[in-house]
Structure formats: structure tokens, C-alpha cells
Design a protein around this motif. Structure first.
Motif, PDB file in Angstrom:
ATOM      1  N   ASP A   1      17.709  12.106  -2.395  1.00  0.00           N
ATOM      2  CA  ASP A   1      16.796  11.078  -2.380  1.00  0.00           C
ATOM      3  C   ASP A   1      16.988   9.737  -3.271  1.00  0.00           C
ATOM      4  O   ASP A   1      16.506   8.874  -2.801  1.00  0.00           O
ATOM      5  N   GLY A   2      17.806  10.011  -4.075  1.00  0.00           N
ATOM      6  CA  GLY A   2      18.088   8.540  -4.942  1.00  0.00           C
ATOM      7  C   GLY A   2      19.220   7.999  -4.191  1.00  0.00           C
ATOM      8  O   GLY A   2      18.892   6.756  -4.246  1.00  0.00           O
ATOM      9  N   GLU A   3      20.188   8.593  -3.405  1.00  0.00           N
ATOM     10  CA  GLU A   3      20.948   7.482  -2.794  1.00  0.00           C
ATOM     11  C   GLU A   3      20.169   7.072  -1.407  1.00  0.00           C
ATOM     12  O   GLU A   3      20.260   5.628  -0.997  1.00  0.00           O
ATOM     13  N   LEU A   4      19.220   7.711  -1.056  1.00  0.00           N
ATOM     14  CA  LEU A   4      18.424   7.275   0.157  1.00  0.00           C
ATOM     15  C   LEU A   4      17.653   6.184  -0.453  1.00  0.00           C
ATOM     16  O   LEU A   4      17.260   5.038   0.324  1.00  0.00           O
ATOM     17  N   ALA A   5      16.852   6.302  -1.663  1.00  0.00           N
ATOM     18  CA  ALA A   5      16.011   5.261  -2.202  1.00  0.00           C
ATOM     19  C   ALA A   5      16.644   3.766  -2.363  1.00  0.00           C
ATOM     20  O   ALA A   5      16.228   2.948  -2.459  1.00  0.00           O
ATOM     21  N   THR A   6      17.952   4.153  -2.811  1.00  0.00           N
ATOM     22  CA  THR A   6      18.746   2.841  -3.208  1.00  0.00           C
ATOM     23  C   THR A   6      19.214   2.031  -1.644  1.00  0.00           C
ATOM     24  O   THR A   6      19.039   0.840  -1.643  1.00  0.00           O
ATOM     25  N   TRP A   7      19.474   2.843  -0.803  1.00  0.00           N
ATOM     26  CA  TRP A   7      19.704   2.282   0.400  1.00  0.00           C
ATOM     27  C   TRP A   7      18.455   1.735   1.126  1.00  0.00           C
ATOM     28  O   TRP A   7      18.675   0.597   1.770  1.00  0.00           O
ATOM     29  N   LEU A   8      17.305   2.201   0.857  1.00  0.00           N
ATOM     30  CA  LEU A   8      16.151   1.528   1.408  1.00  0.00           C
ATOM     31  C   LEU A   8      15.304   0.585   0.535  1.00  0.00           C
ATOM     32  O   LEU A   8      14.601  -0.099   1.114  1.00  0.00           O
TER      33      LEU A   8
ATOM     34  N   PRO B   1       0.898  -1.124   0.114  1.00  0.00           N
ATOM     35  CA  PRO B   1       0.180  -0.077   0.111  1.00  0.00           C
ATOM     36  C   PRO B   1       0.973   1.194  -0.070  1.00  0.00           C
ATOM     37  O   PRO B   1       1.865   1.359   0.683  1.00  0.00           O
ATOM     38  N   ARG B   2       0.426   2.290  -0.723  1.00  0.00           N
ATOM     39  CA  ARG B   2       1.137   3.373  -1.000  1.00  0.00           C
ATOM     40  C   ARG B   2       1.491   4.104   0.522  1.00  0.00           C
ATOM     41  O   ARG B   2       2.781   4.420   0.717  1.00  0.00           O
ATOM     42  N   GLY B   3       0.628   4.355   1.208  1.00  0.00           N
ATOM     43  CA  GLY B   3       0.659   4.902   2.557  1.00  0.00           C
ATOM     44  C   GLY B   3       1.509   4.032   3.346  1.00  0.00           C
ATOM     45  O   GLY B   3       2.321   4.546   4.293  1.00  0.00           O
ATOM     46  N   LEU B   4       1.246   2.962   3.417  1.00  0.00           N
ATOM     47  CA  LEU B   4       2.279   2.092   4.483  1.00  0.00           C
ATOM     48  C   LEU B   4       3.569   2.291   3.883  1.00  0.00           C
ATOM     49  O   LEU B   4       4.538   2.239   4.909  1.00  0.00           O
ATOM     50  N   LEU B   5       4.002   2.191   2.743  1.00  0.00           N
ATOM     51  CA  LEU B   5       5.232   2.209   2.205  1.00  0.00           C
ATOM     52  C   LEU B   5       5.965   3.430   2.586  1.00  0.00           C
ATOM     53  O   LEU B   5       7.034   3.717   3.133  1.00  0.00           O
ATOM     54  N   ARG B   6       5.110   4.726   2.447  1.00  0.00           N
ATOM     55  CA  ARG B   6       5.522   5.800   2.751  1.00  0.00           C
ATOM     56  C   ARG B   6       5.901   5.944   4.248  1.00  0.00           C
ATOM     57  O   ARG B   6       6.917   6.634   4.646  1.00  0.00           O
TER      58      ARG B   6
ATOM     59  N   VAL C   1      13.628   1.387  -2.186  1.00  0.00           N
ATOM     60  CA  VAL C   1      12.324   1.860  -2.644  1.00  0.00           C
ATOM     61  C   VAL C   1      12.530   2.672  -3.783  1.00  0.00           C
ATOM     62  O   VAL C   1      13.865   3.323  -4.308  1.00  0.00           O
ATOM     63  N   SER C   2      11.391   3.179  -4.295  1.00  0.00           N
ATOM     64  CA  SER C   2      11.544   4.240  -5.252  1.00  0.00           C
ATOM     65  C   SER C   2      11.743   5.528  -4.763  1.00  0.00           C
ATOM     66  O   SER C   2      11.800   5.926  -3.288  1.00  0.00           O
ATOM     67  N   ARG C   3      11.887   6.689  -5.619  1.00  0.00           N
ATOM     68  CA  ARG C   3      12.206   7.954  -5.069  1.00  0.00           C
ATOM     69  C   ARG C   3      11.003   8.586  -4.500  1.00  0.00           C
ATOM     70  O   ARG C   3      11.038   9.375  -3.547  1.00  0.00           O
ATOM     71  N   THR C   4       9.889   8.437  -4.887  1.00  0.00           N
ATOM     72  CA  THR C   4       8.555   8.867  -4.505  1.00  0.00           C
ATOM     73  C   THR C   4       8.341   8.833  -3.227  1.00  0.00           C
ATOM     74  O   THR C   4       8.002   9.900  -2.401  1.00  0.00           O
ATOM     75  N   PRO C   5       8.398   7.723  -2.354  1.00  0.00           N
ATOM     76  CA  PRO C   5       8.128   7.583  -1.072  1.00  0.00           C
ATOM     77  C   PRO C   5       9.220   8.239  -0.420  1.00  0.00           C
ATOM     78  O   PRO C   5       8.924   8.935   1.116  1.00  0.00           O
ATOM     79  N   VAL C   6      10.558   8.156  -1.033  1.00  0.00           N
ATOM     80  CA  VAL C   6      11.377   9.060   0.057  1.00  0.00           C
ATOM     81  C   VAL C   6      10.988  10.233  -0.058  1.00  0.00           C
ATOM     82  O   VAL C   6      11.311  11.343   1.062  1.00  0.00           O
ATOM     83  N   ARG C   7      10.764  11.119  -1.255  1.00  0.00           N
ATOM     84  CA  ARG C   7      10.534  12.273  -1.153  1.00  0.00           C
ATOM     85  C   ARG C   7       9.452  12.775  -0.354  1.00  0.00           C
ATOM     86  O   ARG C   7       9.262  14.026   0.388  1.00  0.00           O
ATOM     87  N   GLU C   8       8.459  11.873  -0.201  1.00  0.00           N
ATOM     88  CA  GLU C   8       7.272  12.151   0.526  1.00  0.00           C
ATOM     89  C   GLU C   8       7.685  12.073   2.061  1.00  0.00           C
ATOM     90  O   GLU C   8       7.014  13.081   2.846  1.00  0.00           O
ATOM     91  N   ALA C   9       8.559  11.342   2.346  1.00  0.00           N
ATOM     92  CA  ALA C   9       9.122  11.067   3.852  1.00  0.00           C
ATOM     93  C   ALA C   9       9.946  12.249   3.977  1.00  0.00           C
ATOM     94  O   ALA C   9       9.792  12.793   5.362  1.00  0.00           O
ATOM     95  N   LEU C  10      10.704  12.925   3.156  1.00  0.00           N
ATOM     96  CA  LEU C  10      11.396  14.122   3.526  1.00  0.00           C
ATOM     97  C   LEU C  10      10.464  15.063   3.825  1.00  0.00           C
ATOM     98  O   LEU C  10      10.984  16.036   4.598  1.00  0.00           O
TER      99      LEU C  10
END
Length: 225
Positions: free
Chosen positions: A39-46, A10-15, A48-57
Motif C-alpha cells: 500500500d505504501g508503494e501504491l500510495a506513492t505511485w498514485l 471528497p473521501r468517496g471520490l478519492l477512494r 495519495v495517502s495509504r487510506t484510500p489505497v487500503r480501501e480500494a484494495l
């Protein structure tokens, strides 16, 4: 086109999961103050895609844990006295409200949960287990939050409490930890006695004990409440 057979999270759960991972990394110092967050480095580390990383930031920015600098990557916000003072006042008031509402509803099982959490807190402190002490402290305060069942209070605390957890790791004084165990005991006793006002006052005082950010020894760190 046919619907893919694999099940997506689920999108919300991933974010929310990405937010929690990044929040915890900032709180425990894995991501240090002023560190650039790409965000790219964080997405690779986690993974996931960049979208939930940007939302989390964005959410971390609202919590005061990161900030965006024009022309640069987002960076981890340094800890400062004002942010701690502001967060402390809000968190203390919310915990007091939760305790006041929870006291008439607390069961014997709830009180036992508080006692057991405090025993675990004291044991973790004695063992030098900072993460364990923080978890036990959270378990202790979570009882009133759960029983009060106030979603708005939980939301506000979730937003501002991480700022305090960061500050906790900057300094440690052994007498503060010992006093925290005793404060937990008194708070539990007031709850058991049905003294909602007294318990609420002590709960607020407990969260107000987070003092200046001065750390006499950067190698000794620990929880306050």
C-alpha cells in the motif's frame, strides 16, 4: 482551530478514483498476476495517502482481482477458469436483464449510439487498437445499461466485469472479433425492432462467448464482445 482554506477531495471520490486506477492497471497487465501490492508503494505511485489505497484494495478483493496472503503483501489474483466462468454467468445475466428493460425505452438517438460504437469497435479492431476496441465495446453495451437505469445491475456488472476484461487480453482469435461486430449489429436490429426477449437472449449469448483462457499466441490479444 480554524478550518483550513484548501479544499480537500471528497473521501468517496478519492477512494473510487484510486480503485479505478488500480483496477485498470490490473486489467491491462501493468500489475501482473501474483505481483505483490504494497500500500505504501501504491500510495506513492498514485500520489495519495495509504487510506484510500487500503480501501480500494479491500474493494478489489471483493471483486476477485486481488487477495491477501497471511504474512505477505496483498497480491494480484491469477486468472483462472472458474473465476472467469462465474463472472461470465453473472455479467451475462445482468446485461440480458438490462437489455430486456431498455428495449421499450430506447430512442432513435440511443440506437444511433449503439451503431456508432460498433463502427468504432470494428475500426479499432482492424487497426489493432486493443484499448480502443475495448472502449468502443464498453460504449456499445453502456447504452442499454444507461437506459435501463438499474443501479443494482450496474453495480454487479462493475464488480465482476473486470475479471472478464483481464481474460480477454490473454487470447485473441480473429474470427471471434469479426463475429462480435456481427453480433452487435444483430443486437441493435433486435432492439430497433422492439424484440426485448430476442435482444436479451442475444445479449446474454454475447457475453457467454468468452471461451477458454488458452492463448495460441501471447503476443496477440484482443476483445471478444
Amino acid at each position: 482551530m480554524p478550518i483550513p482554506s484548501e479544499t480537500l477531495p471528497p473521501r468517496g471520490l478519492l477512494r473510487d478514483d484510486v480503485f479505478a486506477r488500480l483496477r485498470d492497471a490490473i486489467v491491462d497487465g501493468t500489475l501482473a498476476p501474483d505481483e505483490q501490492l504494497r500500500d505504501g508503494e501504491l500510495a506513492t505511485w498514485l500520489g495519495v495517502s495509504r487510506t484510500p489505497v487500503r480501501e480500494a484494495l479491500l474493494e478489489l478483493g471483493r471483486a476477485g482481482l486481488v487477495r491477501a496472503i497471511p504474512g505477505r503483501s496483498t497480491v494480484v489474483t491469477p486468472i483462472d477458469e472458474r473465476s472467469v466462468r462465474d463472472a461470465r454467468a453473472v455479467v451475462a445475466a445482468m446485461h440480458a436483464l438490462a437489455v430486456r428493460h431498455a428495449v421499450p425505452l430506447l430512442s432513435d438517438r440511443d440506437l444511433d449510439r449503439m451503431r456508432h460504437a460498433n463502427v468504432a469497435f470494428a475500426a479499432a479492431r482492424s487497426a489493432g487498437d486493443i484499448d480502443g476496441a475495448l472502449r468502443a465495446d464498453a460504449d456499445f453495451h453502456a447504452v442499454a445499461l444507461e437506459v435501463s437505469d438499474n443501479a443494482a445491475v450496474r453495480s454487479v456488472i462493475a464488480q465482476y466485469e473486470p475479471v472478464l476484461h483481464r481474460a480477454e487480453r490473454l487470447r485473441f482469435a480473429s474470427h471471434e472479433g469479426a463475429e462480435s461486430v456481427e453480433r452487435h449489429e444483430r443486437l441493435t436490429a433486435l432492439c430497433a425492432a422492439g424484440d426485448a426477449d430476442g435482444a436479451a437472449r442475444l445479449a446474454e449469448q454475447t457475453w457467454q462467448t468468452l471461451g477458454p483462457l488458452t492463448d495460441p499466441d501471447p503476443h496477440t490479444k484482443g476483445p471478444h464482445a
